[in-house]
Write a protein that holds these residues in place. Structure first.
Motif, PDB file in Angstrom:
ATOM      1  N   HIS A  79      -0.845  -8.347  -1.597  1.00 41.38           N
ATOM      2  CA  HIS A  79      -1.973  -7.650  -0.985  1.00 41.38           C
ATOM      3  C   HIS A  79      -2.228  -6.349  -1.447  1.00 41.38           C
ATOM      4  O   HIS A  79      -3.129  -5.568  -1.727  1.00 41.38           O
ATOM      5  N   THR A  91      -3.797  -1.282   6.459  1.00 40.59           N
ATOM      6  CA  THR A  91      -4.696  -2.149   5.838  1.00 40.59           C
ATOM      7  C   THR A  91      -6.061  -1.692   5.701  1.00 40.59           C
ATOM      8  O   THR A  91      -6.719  -1.613   4.661  1.00 40.59           O
ATOM      9  N   GLN A 136      -7.031  -2.084   2.115  1.00 38.49           N
ATOM     10  CA  GLN A 136      -8.062  -3.234   2.132  1.00 38.49           C
ATOM     11  C   GLN A 136      -9.054  -2.988   3.134  1.00 38.49           C
ATOM     12  O   GLN A 136      -9.118  -3.938   4.065  1.00 38.49           O
ATOM     13  N   LYS A 186     -11.160  -6.067   4.190  1.00 37.63           N
ATOM     14  CA  LYS A 186     -10.507  -6.920   5.257  1.00 37.63           C
ATOM     15  C   LYS A 186     -10.853  -6.553   6.702  1.00 37.63           C
ATOM     16  O   LYS A 186     -11.059  -7.200   7.659  1.00 37.63           O
ATOM     17  N   ARG A 194     -16.477  -9.356  -1.177  1.00 34.45           N
ATOM     18  CA  ARG A 194     -16.375  -9.673   0.432  1.00 34.45           C
ATOM     19  C   ARG A 194     -15.337 -10.716   0.881  1.00 34.45           C
ATOM     20  O   ARG A 194     -15.863 -11.790   0.308  1.00 34.45           O
ATOM     21  N   PRO A 195     -14.618 -10.581   1.730  1.00 32.41           N
ATOM     22  CA  PRO A 195     -14.083 -11.788   2.310  1.00 32.41           C
ATOM     23  C   PRO A 195     -15.070 -12.419   3.409  1.00 32.41           C
ATOM     24  O   PRO A 195     -15.922 -11.632   3.988  1.00 32.41           O
ATOM     25  N   PRO A 213     -11.418 -14.270   9.974  1.00 30.57           N
ATOM     26  CA  PRO A 213     -10.807 -13.260  10.210  1.00 30.57           C
ATOM     27  C   PRO A 213     -11.109 -12.600  11.534  1.00 30.57           C
ATOM     28  O   PRO A 213     -10.388 -12.251  12.202  1.00 30.57           O
ATOM     29  N   THR A 242      -5.776 -14.511   9.605  1.00 31.79           N
ATOM     30  CA  THR A 242      -6.341 -12.991   9.296  1.00 31.79           C
ATOM     31  C   THR A 242      -6.219 -12.524   8.011  1.00 31.79           C
ATOM     32  O   THR A 242      -6.943 -11.947   7.222  1.00 31.79           O
ATOM     33  N   THR A 243      -4.709 -12.437   7.948  1.00 30.28           N
ATOM     34  CA  THR A 243      -4.447 -11.756   6.579  1.00 30.28           C
ATOM     35  C   THR A 243      -4.848 -12.520   5.447  1.00 30.28           C
ATOM     36  O   THR A 243      -5.009 -11.652   4.414  1.00 30.28           O
ATOM     37  N   GLY A 266      -8.598 -12.718   4.778  1.00 28.79           N
ATOM     38  CA  GLY A 266      -9.227 -11.286   4.630  1.00 28.79           C
ATOM     39  C   GLY A 266      -8.822 -10.827   3.362  1.00 28.79           C
ATOM     40  O   GLY A 266      -9.435  -9.816   2.993  1.00 28.79           O
ATOM     41  N   ARG A 267      -7.856 -11.563   2.770  1.00 33.30           N
ATOM     42  CA  ARG A 267      -7.527 -11.171   1.165  1.00 33.30           C
ATOM     43  C   ARG A 267      -8.587 -11.739   0.248  1.00 33.30           C
ATOM     44  O   ARG A 267      -8.572 -11.298  -0.991  1.00 33.30           O
ATOM     45  N   TYR A 327      -4.774  -8.779  -4.784  1.00 29.37           N
ATOM     46  CA  TYR A 327      -5.890  -8.176  -4.536  1.00 29.37           C
ATOM     47  C   TYR A 327      -6.348  -7.277  -5.444  1.00 29.37           C
ATOM     48  O   TYR A 327      -5.838  -6.434  -5.729  1.00 29.37           O
TER      49      TYR A 327
END
Length: 473
Positions: free
Chosen positions: A155, A247, A251, A254, A316-317, A322, A379-380, A383-384, A390
């Motif tokens: 990440h 985060t 990120q 995310k 974009r995730p 998420p 979620t984690t 969202g990556r 990453y």
């Protein structure tokens, strides 16, 4: 049909399926190992047979959970070679040693002392047995440390260089292990494991209190679990907030997906509910609280929060998973806080063991920790996307040269085997938890003539039992 994209999707589904099954077992065994260490220490300190009985009760459950975690972890790791060999080739110089350290340290500690913990009390003496129990508990935490270091590096990569073949080369192992998100992720995950165990133990205690509120072992279980809920849940909420700020720094896309924001805002609202639509680039049917999103994320009412439109479309995730997984995790967290506060109120009123609705609520919340950790994991990891490492290596670039039908066949096999094998394992665990935790003396009492004749203990005996349970906590 694009078979490349289909193979990637199926490979991702397969890894998500296996890691979801795997993750629930370490999440439970980490907390259970520490719980067993506390129970054993209390037995050695107080010489109260109730603690020894609870240790024996939960050690079997821990052993089965530990074994299921090992088996599911081995199966999961093979996918690095079968489905994600390109990722293994390019990132193996970083990922491989960290996972090797986990085996050489944590797994050897756990496996080496597990037998002594389970069977060695009368063979090696109580001191060495206590040492073995503590080492197993410590080993589970060390294992989590290495695995979360690997995941955190994916990440927030640090301490590396990239050679001419696109492979990640370690440059600074300190920076690799202690990468920017690692301390927050480790704290958040370990606390989640403790809460998962606390609510599972609390549910078992509540179940047996609903059957017999004088059961002393059930009282101890429930009391210890509620202390953990009341103390650790606020700490977890704070740790989660700090993890969210980290985060947001590393990120931000995310965070935008988790919050359901497509447009950037100064003074962003908190979207309580809605349905993110990536194609329309909006969250439909949004229910919002003005400014609260910025206050939570930036700690300022007018703080700026970037939306998904601020990032290129191919970086974009997907927002839908998420968005909802994060709300499930947070919602469960606040329900846990509510149970903890409720238990404190009942304890203050000296009705902790008579509060039937609290017991029913704790029983319903028994699986909540497992749901929360899986929701947090989704979620984690979703969202990556679209990256495995990453910002540096895309998921589409990490896939092995495999055909979609082959991945689909192995996924189908996993689903069938897991359904039967782990279904049977979970069923057996529930059977073990259904057993009433009683002392041998209590069993003899139950076999006595007053039980056979249907005569229950009188008020004096019940008061003695109740006072003993109150002293235990």
């Amino acid at each position: 049909m694009d078979y490349g994209q289909t193979a990637e999707l199926l490979a991702r589904i397969q890894f998500a399926f296996t890691v979801s099954f795997h993750f629930i077992f370490p999440a439970f065994s980490i907390g259970t190992a520490s719980y067993l260490a506390v129970l054993n220490a209390l037995w050695l300190w107080k010489r109260d047979p109730a603690y020894l009985n609870l240790f024996e009760y939960w050690k079997t459950i821990f052993a089965i959970t530990f074994g299921m975690g090992v088996v599911s972890g081995i199966v999961m790791s093979y996918q690095f070679g079968t489905n994600w060999s390109v990722f293994s080739e390019r990132a193996g110089a970083v990922i491989g040693p960290l996972m090797g350290y986990e085996v050489l340290t944590a797994f050897f500690l756990e496996a080496g002392f597990l037998g002594i913990m389970l069977f060695g009390r009368k063979r090696v003496g109580e001191g060495l047995h206590m040492f073995a129990v503590a080492v197993v508990a410590f080993g589970t935490l060390v294992s989590a440390t290495w695995i979360l270091s690997v995941n955190s590096w994916m990440h927030t990569p640090a301490g590396y260089s990239i050679d001419e073949l696109g492979r990640f080369v370690p440059e600074n192992w300190w920076e690799i292990v202690f990468n920017p998100s690692f301390p927050y992720r480790l704290t958040h995950t370990v606390l989640a494991a403790f809460l998962t165990t606390a609510f599972a133990v609390g549910a078992v205690g509540a179940f047996h209190l609903l059957r017999d509120r004088t059961n002393r072992q059930a009282r101890i279980m429930f009391s210890m679990a509620m202390w953990m809920a009341a103390v650790v849940t606020p700490i977890q909420i704070f740790a989660g907030d700090m993890h969210g700020l980290n985060t947001l720094e590393h990120q931000p896309a995310k965070i935008a997906a988790m919050e359901g924001h497509y447009d950037s805002h100064d003074g962003a609202p908190l979207i309580l509910f809605g349905i993110p639509d990536d194609e329309a680039e909006e969250t439909r049917f949004a229910i919002e609280i003005p400014y609260l999103g910025s206050l939570i994320l930036t700690h300022h009412l007018d703080g700026r929060v970037e939306g998904l439109k601020a990032f290129p479309e191919d970086e974009r995730p997907p927002a839908l998973i998420p968005f909802f997984a994060f709300r499930i995790m947070v919602g469960i967290g606040f329900l846990m806080l509510g149970i903890g506060i409720w238990s404190l109120w009942a304890r203050y009123r000296k009705t902790l063991y008579e509060a039937r609705w609290l017991h029913r609520a704790a029983l319903v919340m028994g699986p909540s920790g497992f749901v929360a950790v899986i929701a947090g994991w989704f979620t984690t990891e979703v969202g990556r996307q679209p990256y495995t490492v990453y910002g540096l290596m895309r998921t589409s670039e990490s896939l092995s040269p495999v055909d979609a039908p082959a991945v689909g066949a192995s996924l189908t096999a996993f689903v069938i085997v897991y359904f039967f094998v782990f279904g049977a394992g979970v069923f057996y665990l529930l059977r073990l938890m259904h057993r009433t935790p009683v002392l041998e003396d209590d069993r003899e009492l139950e076999r006595g003539p007053h039980r056979a004749s249907g005569i229950n203990p009188g008020p004096a005996q019940e008061n003695t039992i109740r006072e003993g349970g109150d002293r235990a906590d």
